[in-house]
Each structure stands twice: as structure tokens, then as C-alpha cells.
Design a protein around this motif. Structure first.
Motif, PDB file in Angstrom:
ATOM      1  N   HIS A  98       0.771  -1.261   0.021  1.00  0.00           N
ATOM      2  CA  HIS A  98       0.016   0.006   0.140  1.00  0.00           C
ATOM      3  C   HIS A  98       0.917   1.161  -0.041  1.00  0.00           C
ATOM      4  CE1 HIS A  98      -3.372   2.658   0.565  1.00  0.00           C
ATOM      5  NE2 HIS A  98      -2.631   3.208   1.711  1.00  0.00           N
ATOM      6  N   GLY A  99       1.881   1.208   0.742  1.00  0.00           N
ATOM      7  CA  GLY A  99       2.827   2.468   0.869  1.00  0.00           C
ATOM      8  C   GLY A  99       3.765   2.505  -0.288  1.00  0.00           C
ATOM      9  N   SER A 100       3.693   1.772  -1.159  1.00  0.00           N
ATOM     10  CA  SER A 100       4.979   1.690  -2.146  1.00  0.00           C
ATOM     11  C   SER A 100       5.262   3.085  -2.991  1.00  0.00           C
ATOM     12  CB  SER A 100       4.830   0.356  -3.121  1.00  0.00           C
ATOM     13  OG  SER A 100       3.658   0.384  -3.862  1.00  0.00           O
ATOM     14  N   SER A 101       3.861   3.560  -3.347  1.00  0.00           N
ATOM     15  CA  SER A 101       4.203   4.880  -4.075  1.00  0.00           C
ATOM     16  C   SER A 101       4.663   6.022  -3.138  1.00  0.00           C
ATOM     17  CB  SER A 101       2.664   5.236  -4.788  1.00  0.00           C
ATOM     18  OG  SER A 101       2.481   4.290  -5.864  1.00  0.00           O
ATOM     19  N   PHE A 102       4.155   5.916  -2.038  1.00  0.00           N
ATOM     20  CA  PHE A 102       4.683   7.025  -1.046  1.00  0.00           C
ATOM     21  C   PHE A 102       6.159   6.899  -0.887  1.00  0.00           C
ATOM     22  CE2 PHE A 102       5.699   7.918   3.592  1.00  0.00           C
ATOM     23  CZ  PHE A 102       5.376   9.484   3.632  1.00  0.00           C
ATOM     24  N   GLY A 103       6.610   5.773  -0.580  1.00  0.00           N
ATOM     25  CA  GLY A 103       8.117   5.395  -0.642  1.00  0.00           C
ATOM     26  C   GLY A 103       8.876   5.899  -1.744  1.00  0.00           C
ATOM     27  N   CYS A 104       8.154   5.633  -2.973  1.00  0.00           N
ATOM     28  CA  CYS A 104       8.852   5.991  -4.138  1.00  0.00           C
ATOM     29  C   CYS A 104       8.903   7.416  -4.295  1.00  0.00           C
ATOM     30  CB  CYS A 104       7.900   5.268  -5.270  1.00  0.00           C
ATOM     31  SG  CYS A 104       9.062   5.096  -7.052  1.00  0.00           S
ATOM     32  N   ALA A 105       7.798   8.180  -3.884  1.00  0.00           N
ATOM     33  CA  ALA A 105       7.849   9.544  -3.772  1.00  0.00           C
ATOM     34  C   ALA A 105       9.101  10.146  -2.961  1.00  0.00           C
ATOM     35  CB  ALA A 105       6.514  10.223  -3.527  1.00  0.00           C
ATOM     36  N   ILE A 106       9.427   9.568  -2.025  1.00  0.00           N
ATOM     37  CA  ILE A 106      10.467   9.934  -1.179  1.00  0.00           C
ATOM     38  C   ILE A 106      11.925   9.460  -1.739  1.00  0.00           C
ATOM     39  CG2 ILE A 106      11.564   9.669   1.127  1.00  0.00           C
ATOM     40  CD1 ILE A 106       8.734   9.341   2.209  1.00  0.00           C
ATOM     41  N   CYS A 107      11.997   8.507  -2.141  1.00  0.00           N
ATOM     42  CA  CYS A 107      13.296   7.671  -2.900  1.00  0.00           C
ATOM     43  C   CYS A 107      13.622   8.687  -4.040  1.00  0.00           C
ATOM     44  CB  CYS A 107      12.938   6.323  -3.238  1.00  0.00           C
ATOM     45  SG  CYS A 107      14.463   5.611  -3.982  1.00  0.00           S
ATOM     46  N   ASP A 108      12.741   8.916  -4.902  1.00  0.00           N
ATOM     47  CA  ASP A 108      13.114   9.498  -6.290  1.00  0.00           C
ATOM     48  C   ASP A 108      13.729  10.942  -6.137  1.00  0.00           C
ATOM     49  OD1 ASP A 108      11.889   7.250  -7.144  1.00  0.00           O
ATOM     50  OD2 ASP A 108      10.153   8.411  -8.237  1.00  0.00           O
ATOM     51  N   PRO A 109      13.407  11.679  -5.418  1.00  0.00           N
ATOM     52  CA  PRO A 109      13.973  13.093  -5.085  1.00  0.00           C
ATOM     53  C   PRO A 109      15.404  12.814  -4.653  1.00  0.00           C
ATOM     54  CG  PRO A 109      11.762  13.423  -4.302  1.00  0.00           C
ATOM     55  CD  PRO A 109      12.194  11.757  -4.459  1.00  0.00           C
ATOM     56  N   VAL A 110      15.831  11.860  -3.810  1.00  0.00           N
ATOM     57  CA  VAL A 110      17.246  11.629  -3.541  1.00  0.00           C
ATOM     58  C   VAL A 110      18.076  11.491  -4.669  1.00  0.00           C
ATOM     59  CG1 VAL A 110      18.630  10.028  -2.063  1.00  0.00           C
ATOM     60  CG2 VAL A 110      16.432  10.654  -1.119  1.00  0.00           C
ATOM     61  N   ILE A 111      17.441  10.487  -5.583  1.00  0.00           N
ATOM     62  CA  ILE A 111      18.148  10.182  -7.046  1.00  0.00           C
ATOM     63  C   ILE A 111      18.332  11.334  -7.687  1.00  0.00           C
ATOM     64  CG2 ILE A 111      18.252   8.693  -8.789  1.00  0.00           C
ATOM     65  CD1 ILE A 111      16.586   6.693  -7.231  1.00  0.00           C
ATOM     66  N   ALA A 112      17.060  12.121  -7.830  1.00  0.00           N
ATOM     67  CA  ALA A 112      17.262  13.578  -8.713  1.00  0.00           C
ATOM     68  C   ALA A 112      18.140  14.517  -8.174  1.00  0.00           C
ATOM     69  CB  ALA A 112      15.761  14.014  -8.452  1.00  0.00           C
ATOM     70  N   ILE A 113      18.511  14.621  -6.902  1.00  0.00           N
ATOM     71  CA  ILE A 113      19.589  15.498  -6.280  1.00  0.00           C
ATOM     72  C   ILE A 113      21.003  15.064  -7.091  1.00  0.00           C
ATOM     73  CG2 ILE A 113      20.693  16.242  -4.308  1.00  0.00           C
ATOM     74  CD1 ILE A 113      17.810  16.165  -3.150  1.00  0.00           C
ATOM     75  N   TRP A 114      21.112  13.807  -6.629  1.00  0.00           N
ATOM     76  CA  TRP A 114      22.258  13.220  -7.304  1.00  0.00           C
ATOM     77  C   TRP A 114      22.582  13.787  -8.868  1.00  0.00           C
ATOM     78  CZ3 TRP A 114      23.055   8.569 -10.124  1.00  0.00           C
ATOM     79  CH2 TRP A 114      24.382   8.085 -10.509  1.00  0.00           C
ATOM     80  N   CYS A 115      21.443  13.597  -9.492  1.00  0.00           N
ATOM     81  CA  CYS A 115      21.608  13.641 -10.929  1.00  0.00           C
ATOM     82  C   CYS A 115      21.674  14.901 -11.266  1.00  0.00           C
ATOM     83  CB  CYS A 115      20.266  13.049 -11.399  1.00  0.00           C
ATOM     84  SG  CYS A 115      20.038  11.319 -11.676  1.00  0.00           S
ATOM     85  N   PHE A 116      21.111  15.803 -10.628  1.00  0.00           N
ATOM     86  CA  PHE A 116      21.179  17.331 -10.805  1.00  0.00           C
ATOM     87  C   PHE A 116      22.623  17.989 -10.590  1.00  0.00           C
ATOM     88  CE2 PHE A 116      16.592  17.819 -10.181  1.00  0.00           C
ATOM     89  CZ  PHE A 116      16.302  18.141 -11.536  1.00  0.00           C
ATOM     90  N   THR A 117      23.297  17.269  -9.795  1.00  0.00           N
ATOM     91  CA  THR A 117      24.961  17.453  -9.485  1.00  0.00           C
ATOM     92  C   THR A 117      25.756  16.977 -10.369  1.00  0.00           C
ATOM     93  OG1 THR A 117      25.065  15.595  -7.668  1.00  0.00           O
ATOM     94  CG2 THR A 117      24.285  17.732  -6.867  1.00  0.00           C
ATOM     95  N   GLY A 118      25.307  16.170 -11.409  1.00  0.00           N
ATOM     96  CA  GLY A 118      26.241  15.490 -12.476  1.00  0.00           C
ATOM     97  C   GLY A 118      26.332  14.288 -12.264  1.00  0.00           C
ATOM     98  N   GLY A 119      25.700  13.475 -11.360  1.00  0.00           N
ATOM     99  CA  GLY A 119      25.671  12.079 -11.392  1.00  0.00           C
ATOM    100  C   GLY A 119      27.158  11.482 -11.070  1.00  0.00           C
ATOM    101  N   ARG A 120      27.658  12.270 -10.500  1.00  0.00           N
ATOM    102  CA  ARG A 120      29.406  11.763 -10.179  1.00  0.00           C
ATOM    103  C   ARG A 120      29.411  10.357  -9.242  1.00  0.00           C
ATOM    104  NH1 ARG A 120      29.215  17.457 -10.067  1.00  0.00           N
ATOM    105  NH2 ARG A 120      30.181  18.443 -11.710  1.00  0.00           N
ATOM    106  N   SER A 121      30.356   9.833  -9.470  1.00  0.00           N
ATOM    107  CA  SER A 121      30.647   8.671  -8.598  1.00  0.00           C
ATOM    108  C   SER A 121      31.060   9.232  -7.063  1.00  0.00           C
ATOM    109  CB  SER A 121      31.984   7.847  -8.904  1.00  0.00           C
ATOM    110  OG  SER A 121      32.094   6.870  -8.026  1.00  0.00           O
ATOM    111  N   VAL A 122      30.245   8.722  -6.002  1.00  0.00           N
ATOM    112  CA  VAL A 122      30.403   9.060  -4.770  1.00  0.00           C
ATOM    113  C   VAL A 122      31.948   8.382  -4.291  1.00  0.00           C
ATOM    114  CG1 VAL A 122      28.187   9.497  -4.174  1.00  0.00           C
ATOM    115  CG2 VAL A 122      28.847   7.071  -3.771  1.00  0.00           C
ATOM    116  N   TRP A 123      32.112   7.299  -4.842  1.00  0.00           N
ATOM    117  CA  TRP A 123      33.338   6.642  -4.418  1.00  0.00           C
ATOM    118  C   TRP A 123      34.744   7.340  -5.112  1.00  0.00           C
ATOM    119  CZ3 TRP A 123      31.833   3.872  -1.033  1.00  0.00           C
ATOM    120  CH2 TRP A 123      30.563   3.152  -0.995  1.00  0.00           C
TER     121      TRP A 123
END
Length: 137
Positions: A98-123
Motif C-alpha cells: 500500500h505505501g509503495s508509491s509514498f516510498g517511491c515519492a521519497i526515494c526518487d528526489p534523493v536520486i534526482a538531487i544526485w543527478c542534478f549534481t552531475g551523477g558523479r561517482s561518490v566513490w
């Protein structure tokens, strides 16, 4: 609390694992992931023909993402909005969770922020910080 923290951790794990992929493959892989995310709700059809419109828009954004981290970030934010709509409508991305879309809505912006910074390797960034050696010697 776990309903909010777990998706953030999943987003961070996604970033960490994707950071292991070398460029330009990392950007192309992420463009494909955005394209796939855009089609994730198709089988449920909760929003009728709008599901097809959304899929077409994210396909275009994913195509542009082949050459642009910004477009990949935009794709993740578009998917975030679609997650919110499906959550409010009561039609989650995973019908058995039931809460999978809610969780996805929280997860996706985390990924988006990384993408907006150029998707650089954190390692690489971590490794770069540890290997600072003066070359003046």
C-alpha cells in the motif's frame, strides 16, 4: 518513521551502486532507468489514458537524458509527482504494498538531487579526498 527513512536509504544505496558504473555508461544506464520508471504504472491503468501520456513524456525525457544528467533528474522528479498522484488515488506502484508509491515519492528526489549534481561517482569523490598528496616534494 521507517516509512520515510527506508526510501531515503534505498535512494542512497541506488546512488552508491550506480557510482560503481563508469561514465558514460552511468548516465546512459540512468536514462534507461528513468524511461522504465515512466512505464511503471502502465499495467495498473489507474489514470486511464493519462498513463500513456505520462509514459510518452518520460520516454522523451529519458531520451534527452542520454546526453544530460539534468534531464535524468527532471525524469525522477516527474516520477515523484506521478507517485504522489497514485498514492493519493490509492493505486500504489506495487499493488501488494500500500505505501509503495509514498516510498517511491521519497526515494526518487534523493536520486534526482544526485543527478542534478552531475551523477558523479561518490566513490571517486571519497577516494579523491583521501589521496591528496602534495606534488611539490
Amino acid at each position: 518513521m521507517i516509512a520515510v527513512l527506508a526510501p531515503i536509504v534505498i535512494g542512497l544505496v541506488y546512488v552508491a551502486l550506480n557510482s560503481l558504473i563508469t561514465e558514460p555508461h552511468r548516465r546512459k544506464f540512468n536514462a534507461l532507468m528513468v524511461g522504465g520508471a515512466g512505464a511503471a504504472y502502465l499495467s495498473g491503468g489507474a489514470l486511464g489514458p493519462w498513463e500513456l501520456v505520462f509514459c510518452a513524456v518520460t520516454t522523451y525525457v529519458a531520451f534527452r537524458g542520454l546526453d544530460s544528467w539534468t534531464f535524468i533528474g527532471i525524469g525522477w522528479l516527474l516520477h515523484t509527482a506521478w507517485d504522489v498522484v497514485h498514492h493519493l488515488k490509492g493505486q500504489p506502484i506495487l499493488p501488494f504494498a500500500h505505501g509503495s508509491s509514498f516510498g517511491c515519492a521519497i526515494c526518487d528526489p534523493v536520486i534526482a538531487i544526485w543527478c542534478f549534481t552531475g551523477g558523479r561517482s561518490v566513490w571517486t569523490r571519497i577516494g579523491h579526498g583521501e589521496r591528496r598528496v602534495s606534488r611539490e616534494a
